[in-house]
Design a protein around this motif. Structure first.
Motif, PDB file in Angstrom:
ATOM      1  N   ALA A 197      47.115  36.647  33.880  1.00 52.44           N
ATOM      2  CA  ALA A 197      46.668  37.158  35.142  1.00 52.44           C
ATOM      3  C   ALA A 197      45.149  37.072  35.279  1.00 52.44           C
ATOM      4  O   ALA A 197      44.551  36.660  36.322  1.00 52.44           O
ATOM      5  CB  ALA A 197      47.264  38.577  35.270  1.00 52.44           C
ATOM      6  N   ALA A 198      44.492  37.265  34.324  1.00 52.60           N
ATOM      7  CA  ALA A 198      43.067  37.430  34.088  1.00 52.60           C
ATOM      8  C   ALA A 198      42.421  35.932  34.152  1.00 52.60           C
ATOM      9  O   ALA A 198      41.504  35.526  34.894  1.00 52.60           O
ATOM     10  CB  ALA A 198      42.508  37.936  32.849  1.00 52.60           C
ATOM     11  N   GLY A 199      43.360  34.989  33.379  1.00 49.11           N
ATOM     12  CA  GLY A 199      42.850  33.848  33.530  1.00 49.11           C
ATOM     13  C   GLY A 199      42.998  33.176  34.967  1.00 49.11           C
ATOM     14  O   GLY A 199      42.422  32.086  35.613  1.00 49.11           O
ATOM     15  N   LEU A 200      44.049  33.429  35.490  1.00 43.99           N
ATOM     16  CA  LEU A 200      44.236  32.847  37.170  1.00 43.99           C
ATOM     17  C   LEU A 200      43.122  33.527  37.932  1.00 43.99           C
ATOM     18  O   LEU A 200      42.329  32.671  38.772  1.00 43.99           O
ATOM     19  CB  LEU A 200      45.475  33.586  37.803  1.00 43.99           C
ATOM     20  CG  LEU A 200      46.740  32.989  37.121  1.00 43.99           C
ATOM     21  CD1 LEU A 200      47.748  33.525  37.906  1.00 43.99           C
ATOM     22  CD2 LEU A 200      46.984  31.420  37.377  1.00 43.99           C
ATOM     23  N   LEU A 201      42.539  34.739  37.688  1.00 49.48           N
ATOM     24  CA  LEU A 201      41.443  35.141  38.497  1.00 49.48           C
ATOM     25  C   LEU A 201      40.291  34.492  38.173  1.00 49.48           C
ATOM     26  O   LEU A 201      39.446  34.185  38.869  1.00 49.48           O
ATOM     27  CB  LEU A 201      41.366  36.849  38.383  1.00 49.48           C
ATOM     28  CG  LEU A 201      42.402  37.680  38.924  1.00 49.48           C
ATOM     29  CD1 LEU A 201      42.377  39.161  38.467  1.00 49.48           C
ATOM     30  CD2 LEU A 201      42.609  37.039  40.463  1.00 49.48           C
ATOM     31  N   ALA A 202      39.965  34.281  36.768  1.00 50.51           N
ATOM     32  CA  ALA A 202      38.766  33.454  36.322  1.00 50.51           C
ATOM     33  C   ALA A 202      38.890  32.005  36.826  1.00 50.51           C
ATOM     34  O   ALA A 202      37.699  31.482  36.984  1.00 50.51           O
ATOM     35  CB  ALA A 202      38.888  33.574  34.708  1.00 50.51           C
ATOM     36  N   GLY A 203      39.950  31.542  37.231  1.00 47.83           N
ATOM     37  CA  GLY A 203      39.944  30.127  37.558  1.00 47.83           C
ATOM     38  C   GLY A 203      39.343  29.981  39.021  1.00 47.83           C
ATOM     39  O   GLY A 203      39.129  28.922  39.490  1.00 47.83           O
ATOM     40  N   LEU A 204      39.221  31.263  39.617  1.00 42.89           N
ATOM     41  CA  LEU A 204      38.748  31.243  41.041  1.00 42.89           C
ATOM     42  C   LEU A 204      37.217  30.664  41.121  1.00 42.89           C
ATOM     43  O   LEU A 204      36.633  30.131  41.830  1.00 42.89           O
ATOM     44  CB  LEU A 204      38.984  32.452  41.644  1.00 42.89           C
ATOM     45  CG  LEU A 204      40.231  32.981  42.134  1.00 42.89           C
ATOM     46  CD1 LEU A 204      39.974  34.399  42.524  1.00 42.89           C
ATOM     47  CD2 LEU A 204      40.895  32.011  43.203  1.00 42.89           C
ATOM     48  N   ALA A 205      36.757  30.891  39.788  1.00 41.87           N
ATOM     49  CA  ALA A 205      35.231  30.654  39.566  1.00 41.87           C
ATOM     50  C   ALA A 205      35.104  29.375  38.659  1.00 41.87           C
ATOM     51  O   ALA A 205      34.291  28.573  38.814  1.00 41.87           O
ATOM     52  CB  ALA A 205      34.321  31.675  38.579  1.00 41.87           C
ATOM     53  N   VAL A 206      36.151  29.313  37.838  1.00 40.55           N
ATOM     54  CA  VAL A 206      36.149  28.008  36.759  1.00 40.55           C
ATOM     55  C   VAL A 206      37.470  27.616  36.778  1.00 40.55           C
ATOM     56  O   VAL A 206      38.487  27.905  36.193  1.00 40.55           O
ATOM     57  CB  VAL A 206      35.877  28.489  35.236  1.00 40.55           C
ATOM     58  CG1 VAL A 206      35.896  27.394  34.489  1.00 40.55           C
ATOM     59  CG2 VAL A 206      34.423  29.230  35.197  1.00 40.55           C
ATOM     60  N   PRO A 207      37.605  26.468  37.490  1.00 42.32           N
ATOM     61  CA  PRO A 207      39.181  25.816  37.988  1.00 42.32           C
ATOM     62  C   PRO A 207      39.953  25.296  36.575  1.00 42.32           C
ATOM     63  O   PRO A 207      40.924  25.563  36.504  1.00 42.32           O
ATOM     64  CB  PRO A 207      38.813  24.850  38.992  1.00 42.32           C
ATOM     65  CG  PRO A 207      37.695  25.084  39.674  1.00 42.32           C
ATOM     66  CD  PRO A 207      36.838  25.817  38.588  1.00 42.32           C
ATOM     67  N   ALA A 208      39.228  25.107  35.649  1.00 43.64           N
ATOM     68  CA  ALA A 208      39.984  24.610  34.489  1.00 43.64           C
ATOM     69  C   ALA A 208      40.383  25.904  33.568  1.00 43.64           C
ATOM     70  O   ALA A 208      41.891  25.577  33.169  1.00 43.64           O
ATOM     71  CB  ALA A 208      38.931  24.059  33.566  1.00 43.64           C
ATOM     72  N   VAL A 209      39.806  26.940  33.895  1.00 51.13           N
ATOM     73  CA  VAL A 209      40.660  28.152  33.073  1.00 51.13           C
ATOM     74  C   VAL A 209      41.913  28.572  34.024  1.00 51.13           C
ATOM     75  O   VAL A 209      42.854  28.932  33.073  1.00 51.13           O
ATOM     76  CB  VAL A 209      39.380  29.391  33.179  1.00 51.13           C
ATOM     77  CG1 VAL A 209      40.158  30.764  32.765  1.00 51.13           C
ATOM     78  CG2 VAL A 209      38.473  28.937  32.427  1.00 51.13           C
ATOM     79  N   GLY A 210      41.720  28.293  35.366  1.00 49.74           N
ATOM     80  CA  GLY A 210      42.683  28.837  36.123  1.00 49.74           C
ATOM     81  C   GLY A 210      43.933  27.715  35.739  1.00 49.74           C
ATOM     82  O   GLY A 210      45.179  28.112  35.577  1.00 49.74           O
ATOM     83  N   VAL A 211      43.592  26.582  35.655  1.00 48.28           N
ATOM     84  CA  VAL A 211      44.676  25.494  35.271  1.00 48.28           C
ATOM     85  C   VAL A 211      45.451  26.025  34.030  1.00 48.28           C
ATOM     86  O   VAL A 211      46.736  26.090  33.905  1.00 48.28           O
ATOM     87  CB  VAL A 211      44.406  24.128  35.146  1.00 48.28           C
ATOM     88  CG1 VAL A 211      45.281  22.986  34.619  1.00 48.28           C
ATOM     89  CG2 VAL A 211      43.867  23.737  36.713  1.00 48.28           C
ATOM     90  N   ALA A 212      44.636  26.048  32.991  1.00 44.99           N
ATOM     91  CA  ALA A 212      45.215  26.487  31.712  1.00 44.99           C
ATOM     92  C   ALA A 212      45.981  27.692  31.689  1.00 44.99           C
ATOM     93  O   ALA A 212      47.100  27.839  31.152  1.00 44.99           O
ATOM     94  CB  ALA A 212      44.086  26.929  30.616  1.00 44.99           C
ATOM     95  N   ALA A 213      45.513  28.786  32.411  1.00 45.34           N
ATOM     96  CA  ALA A 213      46.358  30.130  32.629  1.00 45.34           C
ATOM     97  C   ALA A 213      47.532  29.764  33.164  1.00 45.34           C
ATOM     98  O   ALA A 213      48.614  30.373  32.812  1.00 45.34           O
ATOM     99  CB  ALA A 213      45.447  31.033  33.450  1.00 45.34           C
ATOM    100  N   ALA A 214      47.511  29.022  34.494  1.00 46.46           N
ATOM    101  CA  ALA A 214      48.853  28.859  35.059  1.00 46.46           C
ATOM    102  C   ALA A 214      49.711  27.872  34.254  1.00 46.46           C
ATOM    103  O   ALA A 214      51.143  28.141  34.212  1.00 46.46           O
ATOM    104  CB  ALA A 214      48.624  27.897  36.213  1.00 46.46           C
ATOM    105  N   VAL A 215      49.331  27.187  33.552  1.00 44.07           N
ATOM    106  CA  VAL A 215      50.274  26.191  32.716  1.00 44.07           C
ATOM    107  C   VAL A 215      50.805  27.163  31.602  1.00 44.07           C
ATOM    108  O   VAL A 215      51.843  26.976  31.352  1.00 44.07           O
ATOM    109  CB  VAL A 215      49.564  24.956  32.010  1.00 44.07           C
ATOM    110  CG1 VAL A 215      50.295  24.493  30.840  1.00 44.07           C
ATOM    111  CG2 VAL A 215      49.305  23.823  33.046  1.00 44.07           C
ATOM    112  N   GLY A 216      49.985  27.919  31.018  1.00 47.42           N
ATOM    113  CA  GLY A 216      50.222  28.944  30.005  1.00 47.42           C
ATOM    114  C   GLY A 216      51.565  29.894  30.486  1.00 47.42           C
ATOM    115  O   GLY A 216      52.269  30.122  29.748  1.00 47.42           O
ATOM    116  N   LEU A 217      51.048  30.401  31.680  1.00 45.11           N
ATOM    117  CA  LEU A 217      52.349  31.301  32.408  1.00 45.11           C
ATOM    118  C   LEU A 217      53.410  30.579  32.881  1.00 45.11           C
ATOM    119  O   LEU A 217      54.545  31.130  32.153  1.00 45.11           O
ATOM    120  CB  LEU A 217      51.530  31.942  33.613  1.00 45.11           C
ATOM    121  CG  LEU A 217      50.647  33.045  33.347  1.00 45.11           C
ATOM    122  CD1 LEU A 217      49.860  33.535  34.441  1.00 45.11           C
ATOM    123  CD2 LEU A 217      51.170  34.152  32.556  1.00 45.11           C
TER     124      LEU A 217
END
Length: 115
Positions: A55-75
């Motif tokens: 969930a935190a990675g999704l939010l961080a992805g708003l600033a750094v899209p690669a982090v959001g992609v990684a978080a979404a794939v992990g989830l």
């Protein structure tokens, strides 16, 4: 990133975060099914932390899209594993519950992080 993508990302992160907090707090509506599925009790805290980090990675992805992609794939992998766990336990009537988390994460990945 569009306003729609931001709203979807934030709502998905809140939804997944709620699930993680509920598991950490050992809410009966979360842990009772885990017991019936045969998920070992020592796994519960790491599973909750994985949800919260996702969930935190999704939010961080708003600033750094690669982090959001990684978080979404992990989830997505996490919730696919949850679906498999439910199906292996032959609890077909409850398979919709992990899908209710899987679907918004997949939508978030598609709308927010693949533009």
């Amino acid at each position: 990133m569009s306003v729609t993508a931001i709203v979807i990302t934030v709502l998905t992160a809140l939804w997944v975060g709620f699930s993680g907090v509920s598991l950490l707090r050992r809410a009966p509506f979360v842990v009772d099914p885990l017991v019936s599925y045969g998920v070992p009790r020592p796994w519960w805290t790491p599973l909750a932390v994985a949800k919260l980090l996702g969930a935190a990675g999704l939010l961080a992805g708003l600033a750094v899209p690669a982090v959001g992609v990684a978080a979404a794939v992990g989830l997505i992998l996490y919730f696919v594993g949850a679906v498999v766990t439910v199906l292996r336990a032959r609890s077909y009537k409850t398979v919709a519950f992990p899908v209710l988390y899987l679907a918004p994460v997949a939508v978030t990945l598609t709308i927010a992080f693949t533009q």
